[in-house]
Every structure is written in structure tokens, then in C-alpha cells.
Design an enzyme around this catalytic site. Structure first.
Site, PDB file in Angstrom:
ATOM      1  N   ARG A   1      -2.780  -6.046  -7.989  1.00 46.32           N
ATOM      2  CA  ARG A   1      -1.713  -6.624  -7.870  1.00 46.32           C
ATOM      3  C   ARG A   1      -1.604  -7.663  -9.042  1.00 46.32           C
ATOM      4  O   ARG A   1      -1.190  -7.891 -10.291  1.00 46.32           O
ATOM      5  CB  ARG A   1      -0.805  -7.632  -6.562  1.00 46.32           C
ATOM      6  CG  ARG A   1      -1.019  -7.058  -4.794  1.00 46.32           C
ATOM      7  CD  ARG A   1      -1.131  -7.393  -4.316  1.00 46.32           C
ATOM      8  NE  ARG A   1      -2.824  -7.886  -4.212  1.00 46.32           N
ATOM      9  CZ  ARG A   1      -3.434  -8.820  -2.898  1.00 46.32           C
ATOM     10  NH1 ARG A   1      -2.328  -9.403  -2.683  1.00 46.32           N
ATOM     11  NH2 ARG A   1      -4.070  -9.352  -3.774  1.00 46.32           N
TER      12      ARG A   1
ATOM     13  N   LYS B   1     -16.909  -6.277   8.250  1.00 47.19           N
ATOM     14  CA  LYS B   1     -15.774  -6.769   7.765  1.00 47.19           C
ATOM     15  C   LYS B   1     -14.686  -7.598   8.767  1.00 47.19           C
ATOM     16  O   LYS B   1     -14.029  -7.924   9.170  1.00 47.19           O
ATOM     17  CB  LYS B   1     -15.197  -6.542   7.042  1.00 47.19           C
ATOM     18  CG  LYS B   1     -15.574  -6.196   5.995  1.00 47.19           C
ATOM     19  CD  LYS B   1     -14.063  -5.515   4.298  1.00 47.19           C
ATOM     20  CE  LYS B   1     -14.815  -6.149   2.917  1.00 47.19           C
ATOM     21  NZ  LYS B   1     -13.553  -5.113   2.309  1.00 47.19           N
TER      22      LYS B   1
ATOM     23  N   HIS C   1       0.856  -1.425   0.597  1.00 45.24           N
ATOM     24  CA  HIS C   1       0.319  -0.072   0.214  1.00 45.24           C
ATOM     25  C   HIS C   1       0.776   1.643   0.370  1.00 45.24           C
ATOM     26  O   HIS C   1       0.687   2.097  -1.165  1.00 45.24           O
ATOM     27  CB  HIS C   1      -0.474  -0.041   1.443  1.00 45.24           C
ATOM     28  CG  HIS C   1      -2.344  -1.394   1.209  1.00 45.24           C
ATOM     29  ND1 HIS C   1      -2.391  -1.826   2.829  1.00 45.24           N
ATOM     30  CD2 HIS C   1      -2.915  -1.678   0.620  1.00 45.24           C
ATOM     31  CE1 HIS C   1      -2.580  -2.609   2.346  1.00 45.24           C
ATOM     32  NE2 HIS C   1      -3.884  -2.383   1.298  1.00 45.24           N
TER      33      HIS C   1
ATOM     34  N   SER D   1      -2.494  -7.728   3.161  1.00 44.07           N
ATOM     35  CA  SER D   1      -3.240  -7.996   4.687  1.00 44.07           C
ATOM     36  C   SER D   1      -3.891  -9.378   5.582  1.00 44.07           C
ATOM     37  O   SER D   1      -2.911  -9.599   6.854  1.00 44.07           O
ATOM     38  CB  SER D   1      -4.277  -6.740   5.064  1.00 44.07           C
ATOM     39  OG  SER D   1      -3.887  -5.663   4.276  1.00 44.07           O
TER      40      SER D   1
HETATM   41  O1  PNS Z   1      -8.862  -2.955   0.542  1.00 44.62           O
HETATM   42  P1  PNS Z   1     -10.654  -3.938   0.380  1.00 44.62           P
HETATM   43  O2  PNS Z   1     -10.969  -4.144   1.408  1.00 44.62           O
HETATM   44  O3  PNS Z   1      -9.720  -4.431  -1.146  1.00 44.62           O
HETATM   45  O4  PNS Z   1     -10.830  -1.600   0.579  1.00 44.62           O
HETATM   46  C1  PNS Z   1     -12.664  -2.357  -0.218  1.00 44.62           C
HETATM   47  C2  PNS Z   1     -13.232  -0.867  -0.279  1.00 44.62           C
HETATM   48  C3  PNS Z   1     -13.315  -0.835   0.903  1.00 44.62           C
HETATM   49  C4  PNS Z   1     -12.460   0.022  -1.015  1.00 44.62           C
HETATM   50  C5  PNS Z   1     -14.669  -1.129  -1.023  1.00 44.62           C
HETATM   51  O5  PNS Z   1     -15.450  -2.060  -0.695  1.00 44.62           O
HETATM   52  C6  PNS Z   1     -15.454  -0.076  -0.329  1.00 44.62           C
HETATM   53  O6  PNS Z   1     -15.685   0.874  -1.162  1.00 44.62           O
HETATM   54  N1  PNS Z   1     -16.481  -0.089   0.162  1.00 44.62           N
HETATM   55  C7  PNS Z   1     -17.606   1.022   0.456  1.00 44.62           C
HETATM   56  C8  PNS Z   1     -18.460   0.668   0.517  1.00 44.62           C
HETATM   57  C9  PNS Z   1     -19.049   1.269  -1.373  1.00 44.62           C
HETATM   58  O7  PNS Z   1     -19.251   2.182  -1.755  1.00 44.62           O
HETATM   59  N2  PNS Z   1     -19.799  -0.192  -1.621  1.00 44.62           N
HETATM   60  C10 PNS Z   1     -20.190  -0.281  -3.146  1.00 44.62           C
HETATM   61  C11 PNS Z   1     -18.644  -0.309  -4.535  1.00 44.62           C
HETATM   62  S1  PNS Z   1     -18.789  -2.187  -4.131  1.00 44.62           S
END
Ligand code: PNS
Length: 165
Positions: free
Chosen positions: A95, A46, A22, A133
Site C-alpha cells: 500500500r 499471531k 486483497h 485487516s
Molecule cells: O498478511 P501478513 O500477516 O502480512 O502475511 C505475512 C506472511 C504470512 C506472508 C509471513 O508472515 C509469512 O510468510 N509467514 C510464514 C513464516 C515464514 O516463512 N517466515 C519467514 C519469512 S519472514
């Protein structure tokens, strides 16, 4: 007098916890954007290991409190957060191809929710291709050292949280 517009990007994620992969992305994004907003998703569903506050604190320390990196958190939809902040460009790291489907779905969902959102992708540095992570947490739980894969602050906090020291 024309004032130069500050270019900003939102880098959203769970960051539970932040890894060197990151950080590599943040560093490279700073070559393109004036400001990077690292936005920690506060989603208790989560079941994160670290609270949003803990994650934010580790990120701030890991970026050495760089004033060009804003560390924030959000609840709910990313598109709503983007609207609130007035920043419509979202950065995600990719990735391997295995990340693609998930990223593709998320990008389309965000664009369906808000046509103004643009997601850009950067390929994670080769050194960090296997670092994420979840694998970091599993490794620490199994007793492995993750030094060199995560910032020192994360390595220490993981040991405290998982091994109680
Ligand atoms: O690090 P991650 O877990 O891959 O990040 C995912 C994240 C947090 C970017 C995604 O889950 C997110 O944007 N969550 C907020 C809820 C949302 O907007 N959902 C609609 C799009 S799928």
C-alpha cells in the site's frame, strides 16, 4: 506436442480476514498469471480472530469459487510451502511506503532461505490504501460498519464473531 505451461503465483498472507484490497490484488494478478494460490498462513502465535479454515472458506466464497484461484493454507515457512507446491513466485501487495520495510525484510529473509524464491509486488488499488485487516477488526469492534470495504461474507462473519449476531 508442446503443452502450454500454466503460470502460477503464491499470494501468501494472514487474511484475518480477507479485504477488498486483497481481492483487488487477486483479480489483477489473474490478468498476469493463469492461477493464483491464495495461501493462508496458519500461525496460531499471531492469535487470529478466525481459524485458518474459516479464513479459507470466506476467501473461497469471496472469489466466487473461481477455479483459477486455489485457496490453501500452510504452516511453517513460506519457502517450504513454495517448494512443496513447486511454485517459486510470491506475490505481495504494497500500500504505502510504510509497508515497504516489512516487505523488504521478508523478501530478503525468504531469498536467504531459498535462492529460487522470487517475490513480486503490486501496488494496492488507491481505493483500498487505508484498508487492512487490523483496522477492519478494530472498526467492527468499535461498532462501525465495514460494508464496501470487505466482501459481504466477511462483513457478516465479523458481526457474528465480534458482536455475536
Ligand atoms: O498478511 P501478513 O500477516 O502480512 O502475511 C505475512 C506472511 C504470512 C506472508 C509471513 O508472515 C509469512 O510468510 N509467514 C510464514 C513464516 C515464514 O516463512 N517466515 C519467514 C519469512 S519472514
Amino acid at each position: 506436442m508442446n503443452e502450454k505451461k500454466v503460470s502460477k503465483v503464491i499470494y501468501p498472507g494472514s487474511f484475518d480476514p480477507i479485504t477488498n484490497g486483497h481481492l483487488n490484488l487477486v483479480e489483477r494478478a489473474l490478468h498476469i498469471f493463469d492461477e493464483v494460490i491464495v495461501a493462508v498462513a496458519n500461525n496460531p502465535d499471531k492469535n487470529p480472530l478466525f481459524t485458518a479454515e474459516e479464513r479459507k472458506e470466506m476467501i473461497s466464497i469471496a472469489v466466487d469459487h473461481n477455479p483459477r484461484v486455489i485457496v490453501d493454507s500452510f504452516e511453517g515457512l513460506l519457502v517450504d510451502y513454495a517448494k512443496r507446491t513447486g511454485v517459486h513466485t510470491v506475490l505481495r501487495g504494497m500500500r504505502a511506503m510504510s509497508d515497504f520495510e516489512y516487505e523488504y525484510e521478508m523478501t530478503f529473509m525468504n531469498r536467504k532461505l531459498d535462492r529460487d524464491i522470487e517475490t513480486i509486488f503490486m501496488i494496492t488499488g488507491l481505493r483500498w490504501f487505508f484498508v487492512h485487516s487490523q483496522v477492519i477488526k478494530s472498526a467492527v469492534k468499535a461498532g462501525a460498519s465495514v460494508d464496501g470495504l470487505v466482501p459481504d461474507i466477511v462483513s457478516n462473519r465479523l458481526s457474528e464473531k465480534i458482536n455475536g449476531r
